[in-house]
Design an enzyme around this catalytic site. Structure first.
Site, PDB file in Angstrom:
ATOM      1  N   PHE A 114      -1.141  36.440 -41.222  1.00  0.00           N
ATOM      2  CA  PHE A 114      -0.623  37.820 -41.052  1.00  0.00           C
ATOM      3  C   PHE A 114      -0.467  38.033 -39.619  1.00  0.00           C
ATOM      4  O   PHE A 114      -0.764  38.990 -38.795  1.00  0.00           O
ATOM      5  CB  PHE A 114      -1.496  38.968 -41.295  1.00  0.00           C
ATOM      6  CG  PHE A 114      -1.987  38.876 -42.822  1.00  0.00           C
ATOM      7  CD1 PHE A 114      -0.968  39.425 -43.828  1.00  0.00           C
ATOM      8  CD2 PHE A 114      -3.246  38.443 -43.388  1.00  0.00           C
ATOM      9  CE1 PHE A 114      -1.387  39.528 -45.143  1.00  0.00           C
ATOM     10  CE2 PHE A 114      -3.248  38.190 -44.569  1.00  0.00           C
ATOM     11  CZ  PHE A 114      -2.461  38.702 -45.562  1.00  0.00           C
ATOM     12  N   HIS A 115       0.656  37.152 -39.019  1.00  0.00           N
ATOM     13  CA  HIS A 115       1.017  37.248 -37.612  1.00  0.00           C
ATOM     14  C   HIS A 115       2.154  36.488 -37.422  1.00  0.00           C
ATOM     15  O   HIS A 115       2.485  35.664 -38.352  1.00  0.00           O
ATOM     16  CB  HIS A 115      -0.189  37.047 -36.690  1.00  0.00           C
ATOM     17  CG  HIS A 115      -0.511  35.435 -36.574  1.00  0.00           C
ATOM     18  ND1 HIS A 115      -1.846  35.199 -37.366  1.00  0.00           N
ATOM     19  CD2 HIS A 115      -0.120  34.246 -36.389  1.00  0.00           C
ATOM     20  CE1 HIS A 115      -2.023  34.117 -37.434  1.00  0.00           C
ATOM     21  NE2 HIS A 115      -0.891  33.236 -36.830  1.00  0.00           N
ATOM     22  N   ALA A 116       2.814  36.425 -36.131  1.00  0.00           N
ATOM     23  CA  ALA A 116       3.822  35.652 -35.799  1.00  0.00           C
ATOM     24  C   ALA A 116       3.459  35.148 -34.610  1.00  0.00           C
ATOM     25  O   ALA A 116       2.663  35.716 -33.488  1.00  0.00           O
ATOM     26  CB  ALA A 116       5.307  36.324 -35.775  1.00  0.00           C
TER      27      ALA A 116
END
Ligand code: T46
Length: 134
Positions: A47-49
């Site tokens: 749940f991130h970039a």
């Protein structure tokens, strides 16, 4: 977009052997290696970039699902083979789900750990993409 990479298997009748070298099978210099294992049933991660980081994720045991989202397209990859790597470039949102109990997810990274490189909020990720930060 380069995503799944099939590695050579240099095995023989004794078994399998896969070799990864930086700037060869792996399209960057490897600065860090980490692995996720003993992930609880039903647990999701990611749940991130990343702003700059490039990575390759390989399920060296078991299986898991990785969703990649570049802000335009969302694609689900099922990793279950130690000779397949998933390339995850910068500015790609990732989510990891459905880890099997025996899953060992090995990750090769182009840089050392830096929390400032993470975008952990999806709206921020889209905003930064739209502002041409990529
Ligand atoms: C990614 C996906 C595939 C460190 O201190 N050093 C490290 O090198 C890493 C990777 C993590 N950490 C710390 C930061 C957190 O306190 O370990 C904790 C768990 O990390 P995080 O919640 O970011 O874990 P995931 O599984 O959500 O994401 C990880 C990587 O962080 C990320 O870069 O792309 O795996």
């Amino acid at each position: 977009m380069l995503e799944l990479i099939k590695f050579n298997n240099k095995g023989d009748r004794r078994g399998s052997l896969t070799v990864l070298e930086e700037n060869k099978e792996v399209p960057f210099s490897i600065k860090r290696v980490y692995y996720l294992y003993e992930t609880g049933t039903g647990v999701s991660r990611g749940f991130h970039a990343h702003k700059t980081l490039e990575q390759i994720a390989i399920c060296v045991a078991g299986s898991c699902e990785i969703i990649l989202d570049d802000g335009y397209n969302r694609k689900t990859h099922y990793l279950k083979s130690p000779d397949v790597g998933l390339y995850i470039g910068n500015f790609v949102w990732r989510e990891m789900h459905k880890f099997s109990q025996d899953c060992v997810l090995l990750v090769l990274a182009s840089d050392k750990y830096n929390e400032d490189d993470y975008i952990r909020d999806y709206e921020c990720f889209i905003r930064e993409l739209q502002n041409g930060k990529k």
